[in-house]
Design a protein around this motif. Structure first.
Motif, short mmCIF file in Angstrom:
data_model
loop_
_atom_site.label_atom_id
_atom_site.label_comp_id
_atom_site.label_asym_id
_atom_site.label_seq_id
_atom_site.Cartn_x
_atom_site.Cartn_y
_atom_site.Cartn_z
N UNK A 1 -3.20 11.38 -4.95
CA UNK A 1 -1.90 11.05 -6.06
C UNK A 1 -2.10 9.76 -6.32
N UNK A 2 -1.34 9.22 -7.48
CA UNK A 2 -1.44 7.95 -7.89
C UNK A 2 -0.42 7.00 -6.98
N UNK A 3 0.42 7.92 -6.41
CA UNK A 3 1.75 7.21 -5.54
C UNK A 3 1.87 8.12 -4.16
N UNK A 4 2.42 7.88 -3.21
CA UNK A 4 3.12 8.89 -2.28
C UNK A 4 4.41 8.10 -1.63
N UNK A 5 5.38 8.89 -1.28
CA UNK A 5 6.47 8.43 -0.72
C UNK A 5 6.70 9.09 0.50
N UNK A 6 6.96 8.52 1.76
CA UNK A 6 7.43 8.93 2.84
C UNK A 6 8.70 8.70 3.15
N UNK A 7 9.56 9.64 3.62
CA UNK A 7 10.99 9.06 3.74
C UNK A 7 11.28 9.53 5.31
N UNK A 8 12.05 8.51 5.78
CA UNK A 8 12.24 8.90 7.20
C UNK A 8 13.27 8.05 7.81
N UNK B 1 -5.09 3.06 -0.28
CA UNK B 1 -3.66 2.87 -0.73
C UNK B 1 -2.81 1.77 -0.19
N UNK B 2 -1.99 0.79 -0.90
CA UNK B 2 -1.27 0.04 -0.22
C UNK B 2 0.28 0.59 0.09
N UNK C 1 0.71 3.26 -2.89
CA UNK C 1 0.25 3.02 -4.28
C UNK C 1 -1.10 2.70 -4.29
N UNK C 2 -1.95 3.06 -5.25
CA UNK C 2 -3.23 2.87 -5.48
C UNK C 2 -3.44 1.51 -6.10
N UNK C 3 -2.28 0.93 -6.80
CA UNK C 3 -2.13 -0.33 -7.09
C UNK C 3 -1.91 -1.47 -6.36
N UNK C 4 -2.56 -2.65 -6.19
CA UNK C 4 -2.34 -3.57 -5.18
C UNK C 4 -1.38 -4.36 -5.41
N UNK C 5 -0.57 -4.93 -4.42
CA UNK C 5 0.61 -5.84 -4.65
C UNK C 5 1.53 -5.46 -5.55
N UNK C 6 2.04 -4.20 -5.69
CA UNK C 6 3.19 -3.72 -6.47
C UNK C 6 4.56 -3.94 -5.68
N UNK C 7 5.56 -4.25 -6.28
CA UNK C 7 6.84 -4.39 -5.61
C UNK C 7 7.70 -3.29 -6.51
N UNK C 8 8.34 -2.43 -5.64
CA UNK C 8 9.20 -1.50 -6.26
C UNK C 8 10.51 -2.07 -6.44
#
Ligand code: SAM
Length: 321
Positions: free
Chosen positions: A114-121, A149-150, A175-182
């Motif tokens: 995927x382009x992104x993944x989200x692990x919630x915990x 991924x970063x 994210x596959x993109x480096x250094x992204x802030x959400x």
């Protein structure tokens, strides 16, 4: 032509709280996987068109998933792998039962890119360490990096995202993109008093009996002497609720409604299933399958949709940029 929404796989999907938030932010869950049949039924009832697989994720193959969704890649993989007294000790050993479910999540990420993944915990995830003392988050980061991924961690409290409940959760966004802030933007505050149903509309079964009240009062007295917690908590109408857990169905003592200070039958009650769903920010048309106890459990286990929506929107902004 209508643009296709970015597609999501929800692992350990439960009732689908996480998916609901992503749906409201403009994503489309095309598959939910869970081992619990009634939770999966709830997911299916509310995510029309999504496929489901009922089973232990560690037994589900790439081919099985690809066949179900008729694709080899997806835009996003989301999910909250349960952490059983979390430890990723022996992380290179996929058979280590302690780290199995996070490993399985990352396996499916590797397989569907995927382009992104989200692990919630749970918030404790942040400080969990393996046997050698290494932070679990660092291990997840390393494993994700091997797949390109970063990973960025975010510790959030649902009360900041239009949820009438205090619930701290850890989100790891890969994210596959480096250094992204959400940029997970806070939204307006909601309090318990905005959501409860009027006293006269609540069925008798939700009210504590005099016997139960007296039992709690005795326990409170004893606990006070021992300088322990009181064992029951009352909601403040102008504040957010305490965390609603999957055990709420038992006696609901973690978050009770008290109408006066008389401690008489008829003045203290549990929240109804629908009120719990509202406090978790599920929309009123969200349906739950499996009866009363399972409904409370599914709600208590869920990610509040409004919190998930804020996370999803931050990803959407990056996806569109
Ligand atoms: C915290 S709940 C998920 C809540 C969900 N994300 C939501 O927002 O509604 C965790 C789920 O993992 C499921 N689960 C636990 N172990 C599993 C396994 N080995 N394979 C598949 N699902 C599993 C449980 O049945 C439960 O529904």
């Amino acid at each position: 032509m209508k643009k296709e929404l970015p597609v999501v796989i929800d692992l350990f999907c439960g009732a689908g709280g996480l998916s609901e938030g992503f749906k409201q932010a403009g994503f489309k869950s095309i598959l939910g996987i869970d081992v619990d049949k009634s939770a999966l039924e709830t997911f299916a009832l509310n995510h029309a068109g999504a496929e489901t697989i009922c089973g232990d994720i560690s037994q589900i193959t790439r081919e099985q998933i690809a066949k179900k969704i008729n694709r080899d890649t997806v835009d996003l993989i989301i999910g909250g792998p349960p952490c059983q007294g979390f430890s990723l000790a022996g992380r290179r050993n996929p058979n280590d039962p302690r780290n199995k479910l996070v490993q399985e999540f990352l396996r499916i990420v590797r397989e569907f890119k995927p382009k992104f993944f989200v692990i919630e915990n749970v918030q404790g995830f942040k400080s969990m360490r393996d046997k050698s003392g290494k932070l679990v988050i660092e291990i997840v980061k390393e494993l994700a990096k091997e797949s390109g991924y970063s990973v960025k961690p975010y510790l959030l409290n649902s009360k900041d995202y239009s949820v009438a409940q205090k619930r701290r959760r850890m989100f790891l966004i890969g994210s596959k993109k480096k250094n992204v802030e959400f940029d997970i933007k806070k939204t307006k505050e909601v309090v318990v008093g905005d959501l409860l149903f009027p006293q006269e509309t609540i069925a008798e079964k939700y009210f504590y009996s005099q016997r139960l009240i007296d039992g709690f009062l005795r326990r409170a007295k004893r606990n006070k002497k021992l300088k322990r917690g009181f064992g029951w908590q009352f909601l403040k109408m102008n504040d957010q609720s305490y965390t609603i857990s999957a055990r709420y169905y038992k006696d609901g003592c973690e978050a009770l409604v008290k109408y006066d200070d008389e401690f008489k039958a008829g003045s203290i009650r549990k929240l109804t299933e629908r009120e719990c769903a509202r406090i978790q920010s599920f929309p009123d048309n969200y349906k739950f399958a499996g009866g009363k106890i399972k409904t409370y459990k599914q709600i208590g286990n869920a990610v509040p949709p409004n919190m998930a929506k804020a996370v999803a929107k931050s990803i959407k902004r990056i996806l569109n940029s």
